[in-house]
Design a protein around this motif. Structure first.
Motif, short mmCIF file in Angstrom:
data_model
loop_
_atom_site.label_atom_id
_atom_site.label_comp_id
_atom_site.label_asym_id
_atom_site.label_seq_id
_atom_site.Cartn_x
_atom_site.Cartn_y
_atom_site.Cartn_z
N ILE B 30 0.85 -1.18 0.00
CA ILE B 30 0.00 0.00 0.00
C ILE B 30 0.89 1.24 0.00
N ALA B 32 0.65 5.03 0.96
CA ALA B 32 -0.16 6.10 1.58
C ALA B 32 0.56 7.41 1.30
N GLY B 33 1.13 8.04 2.33
CA GLY B 33 1.88 9.28 2.08
C GLY B 33 3.22 9.03 1.43
N GLY B 34 3.70 7.80 1.53
CA GLY B 34 4.98 7.44 0.92
C GLY B 34 6.20 7.92 1.68
N GLN B 35 6.00 8.56 2.83
CA GLN B 35 7.14 9.21 3.49
C GLN B 35 8.00 8.22 4.29
N SER B 36 7.53 7.02 4.46
CA SER B 36 8.39 5.95 4.98
C SER B 36 8.68 4.94 3.87
N LEU B 37 7.68 4.66 3.04
CA LEU B 37 7.84 3.63 2.01
C LEU B 37 8.80 4.07 0.89
N TYR B 79 -1.15 14.51 7.93
CA TYR B 79 -0.77 15.16 9.20
C TYR B 79 -1.13 16.63 9.17
N THR B 112 0.52 10.45 6.21
CA THR B 112 -0.88 10.26 6.62
C THR B 112 -0.97 9.68 8.03
N GLU B 125 5.42 9.17 16.92
CA GLU B 125 4.59 9.81 17.94
C GLU B 125 3.17 9.23 18.00
N TYR B 194 13.55 11.98 14.72
CA TYR B 194 12.90 10.99 15.57
C TYR B 194 13.37 11.22 17.02
C1 LIG Z 1 13.26 12.47 7.22
C2 LIG Z 1 12.07 11.84 7.86
C3 LIG Z 1 11.81 12.08 9.21
C4 LIG Z 1 10.71 11.50 9.83
N1 LIG Z 1 10.48 11.77 11.15
C5 LIG Z 1 9.42 11.22 11.76
C6 LIG Z 1 9.13 11.50 13.14
O1 LIG Z 1 9.83 12.28 13.81
N2 LIG Z 1 8.05 10.89 13.70
C7 LIG Z 1 7.25 10.04 12.99
O2 LIG Z 1 6.29 9.53 13.54
N3 LIG Z 1 7.48 9.78 11.70
C8 LIG Z 1 8.54 10.35 11.07
N4 LIG Z 1 8.75 10.06 9.73
C9 LIG Z 1 7.87 9.10 9.03
C10 LIG Z 1 6.58 9.76 8.54
O3 LIG Z 1 5.81 10.17 9.65
C11 LIG Z 1 5.74 8.83 7.65
O4 LIG Z 1 4.85 9.69 7.00
C12 LIG Z 1 4.95 7.76 8.34
O5 LIG Z 1 5.77 6.91 9.07
C13 LIG Z 1 4.23 6.84 7.33
O6 LIG Z 1 3.13 7.45 6.82
P1 LIG Z 1 2.88 7.54 5.26
O7 LIG Z 1 1.50 7.98 5.09
O8 LIG Z 1 3.95 8.35 4.65
O9 LIG Z 1 2.95 5.99 4.84
P2 LIG Z 1 3.73 5.19 3.70
O10 LIG Z 1 5.17 5.50 3.72
O11 LIG Z 1 3.01 5.35 2.42
O12 LIG Z 1 3.48 3.73 4.25
C14 LIG Z 1 4.14 3.20 5.38
C15 LIG Z 1 3.79 1.73 5.55
O13 LIG Z 1 2.45 1.54 6.00
C16 LIG Z 1 1.67 0.80 5.05
N5 LIG Z 1 0.36 1.45 5.01
C17 LIG Z 1 0.14 2.79 4.89
N6 LIG Z 1 -1.17 3.06 4.97
C18 LIG Z 1 -1.81 1.89 5.16
C19 LIG Z 1 -3.20 1.53 5.34
N7 LIG Z 1 -4.17 2.46 5.35
N8 LIG Z 1 -3.50 0.22 5.50
C20 LIG Z 1 -2.51 -0.71 5.51
N9 LIG Z 1 -1.19 -0.43 5.36
C21 LIG Z 1 -0.85 0.85 5.18
C22 LIG Z 1 2.45 0.87 3.75
O14 LIG Z 1 2.21 -0.22 2.94
C23 LIG Z 1 3.88 0.93 4.24
O15 LIG Z 1 4.35 -0.35 4.54
C24 LIG Z 1 9.84 10.64 9.09
C25 LIG Z 1 10.09 10.39 7.73
C26 LIG Z 1 11.19 10.99 7.11
C27 LIG Z 1 11.44 10.72 5.66
#
Ligand SMILES: Cc1cc2nc3c(=O)[nH]c(=O)nc-3n(C[C@H](O)[C@H](O)[C@H](O)COP(=O)(O)OP(=O)(O)OC[C@H]3O[C@@H](n4cnc5c(N)ncnc54)[C@H](O)[C@@H]3O)c2cc1C
Ligand code: FES
Ligand code: FES
Lengths: 160, 292
Positions: B30, B32-37, B79, B112, B125, B194
């Motif tokens: 999946i 979502a925001g892609g910020q971890s994936l 967020y 997200t 958090e 983090y």
């Molecule tokens: C430089 C940097 C610093 C960061 N610092 C922090 C921080 O201080 N604190 C913090 O909490 N985070 C931090 N993050 C991570 C950020 O908050 C991500 O946005 C979050 O971890 C994942 O959300 P996403 O929507 O981007 O998910 P994605 O990256 O798109 O997905 C993350 C994972 O969750 C799965 N997934 C997503 N949505 C669903 C769903 N609805 N159902 C089932 N599976 C799903 C995906 O398949 C994937 O495996 C940081 C990221 C970066 C790049």
């Protein structure tokens, strides 16, 4: 390898681009559209050198897929100046000495622009918060904060 | 530093997304925001064969009041939207206080609420905040829906009860009890990094000024968000004084957490931070509860 044709507005111009699904927005801007102002520093969201505006808010273009921008509005550093006139932010950056090597500058400008669009009269704290995702290895940040503050003043005095 | 090729789908409804997941299951991821994936794909630590992009499903973007007085948050709510939501500020002040600590503005534009929960980073958090608030999550697989309490959902390092063909659809925050107040605090090397340790605390006072209920959770102190059961039991029923709070914080640091050492902090330093931050957060929550 799957390709997708997307329609995206970049700096006010509509572009129709065919991109492979695994191309990032950063790569599309630099390699497909020759908009090389946006920089690639880390490809992991840490440095902010690749910051562009997507639908009015700052994003790291290394962490957005090109296909995700179908229908979106993107603004890059190339979109700041108009008709050979610099944006007040660019002028203020030059005047305050906010630029040394310049690698961070496009990202700094776009993050600052997003801040000023939302908050035309920011405190120093607001400016620092807005730039926390943009690293600079040269200036020590003080002059960048000065630049944003000065730009806000420039805009305020122009619109009086 | 580019992702490996993959097949891309952008379903417009939850049903389509679930069908794609049912067909592709283990091969699909999946987005979502892609910020971890995306960072992990850029470095090819993840190479999914199929990506299912949830960004075109508007039905998953909402922040709504529940009749009971809580808040429902659609998984694809960003967020940044939550950070600026008056409903969250009013009904979930703990979430509002924690959100600015997450990463940088650029990441909060895309990241997200659901992604943070599904990703289950022990240093994130939102999982700790959801555990403190007693949130629950709506999951769906095919036509089967289930609700899981936050405390049960996180089972280990980046590991949750989500099945590979299951979606997280909603975060439900319960109504806040009367005379309750909350506080969030963390220590990070730089703002947006983090946290080395973070704490979410909540105190509900009874008419006599004793703690009718206590909530205390930690991030970055082990393999998942931790609810501090021993500390909670120690403070419950007592007035929140400097002594009772210090005692509960010491118990939390000693008995409720099992922090790891890394290049950023030793085990001893993390325990020290846990104790000091718990003390601060509980004190602030108690002050806010007696003021409100
Ligand atoms: C430089 C940097 C610093 C960061 N610092 C922090 C921080 O201080 N604190 C913090 O909490 N985070 C931090 N993050 C991570 C950020 O908050 C991500 O946005 C979050 O971890 C994942 O959300 P996403 O929507 O981007 O998910 P994605 O990256 O798109 O997905 C993350 C994972 O969750 C799965 N997934 C997503 N949505 C669903 C769903 N609805 N159902 C089932 N599976 C799903 C995906 O398949 C994937 O495996 C940081 C990221 C970066 C790049
Ligand atoms: S290149 Fe995108 S954040 Fe560094
Ligand atoms: S001017 Fe060189 S990195 Fe900022």
């Amino acid at each position: 390898m799957a390709h997708h044709t997307i329609t995206v507005t970049i700096n006010g111009e509509t572009e129709i681009v065919t991109v492979p699904s695994h191309m990032t927005l950063l790569e599309m801007l630099r390699e497909e559209l020759a908009l090389t102002g946006t920089k690639n520093g880390c490809a992991s969201g840490e440095c902010g050198a690749c910051t562009v505006m997507m639908n009015g808010a700052p994003v790291n273009s290394c962490l957005v897929l090109a296909v995700e921008t179908d229908g979106a509005e993107i603004m890059t550093v190339e979109g700041l100046a108009h008709d050979h006139t610099l944006d007040p932010l660019q002028e203020a950056f030059v005047e305050s000495g906010a630029v040394q090597c310049g690698f961070c500058t496009p990202g700094m400008l776009i993050s600052s622009k997003s801040l000023l669009m939302r908050n035309p009269n920011p405190t120093d704290h607001d400016i620092r918060e807005a730039l926390v995702g943009n690293l600079c290895r040269c200036t020590g940040y003080v002059r960048i904060v000065d630049g944003v503050r000065q730009a806000a003043k420039l805009v305020a005095s122009d619109t009086k | 530093m580019k992702p490996a090729p993959f097949e891309y789908h952008a379903p417009a409804t939850v049903e389509q997304a679930l069908e794609l997941l049912a067909t592709h299951g283990y091969d699909a991821k999946i987005l979502a925001g892609g910020q971890s994936l995306i960072p992990t794909m850029n470095f090819r630590l993840a190479q999914p064969a199929i990506l299912i992009d949830m960004n075109n499903i508007p039905a998953l973007r909402y922040i709504e009041p529940t009749p009971a007085g809580g808040v429902r948050i659609g998984a694809m709510t960003r967020y940044q939207t939550a950070e600026r939501s008056p409903l969250i500020a009013e009904r979930a002040p703990l979430v509002a206080e924690a959100l600015p600590h997450i990463a940088h503005p650029q990441i909060r534009t895309r990241g997200t609420m659901g992604g943070a929960i599904a990703h289950a980073d022990p240093a994130a958090e939102l999982p700790a905040v959801c555990v403190a608030l007693g949130a629950r999550f709506k999951l769906r697989r095919g036509t089967q829906e289930r609700w899981i309490a936050a405390e049960d959902f996180f089972v280990g390092l980046f590991t949750t009860l989500l099945e590979p063909d299951e979606l997280l659809l909603e975060i439900e925050l319960p109504p806040l009890p009367a005379r309750s107040a909350w506080a969030f605090t963390e220590v990070a090397r730089r703002h947006g990094d983090y946290a080395l340790v973070g704490v979410a605390a909540g105190i509900t006072l009874d008419d006599a000024g004793n703690c009718a209920d206590v909530r205390l959770s930690f991030l970055s102190v082990g393999d998942r968000a931790v609810l501090a059961h021993n500390a909670i039991a120690a403070l419950k029923g007592h007035p929140p004084t400097a002594e009772t709070i210090a005692h509960a914080a010491a118990i939390a640091a000693a008995d409720d957490i099992a922090p790891n050492a890394d290049i950023h902090a030793s085990v001893d330093y993390r325990r020290h931070l846990a104790k000091t931050l718990a003390q601060r957060a509980l004190t602030q929550a108690a002050e806010r509860a007696s003021a409100g």
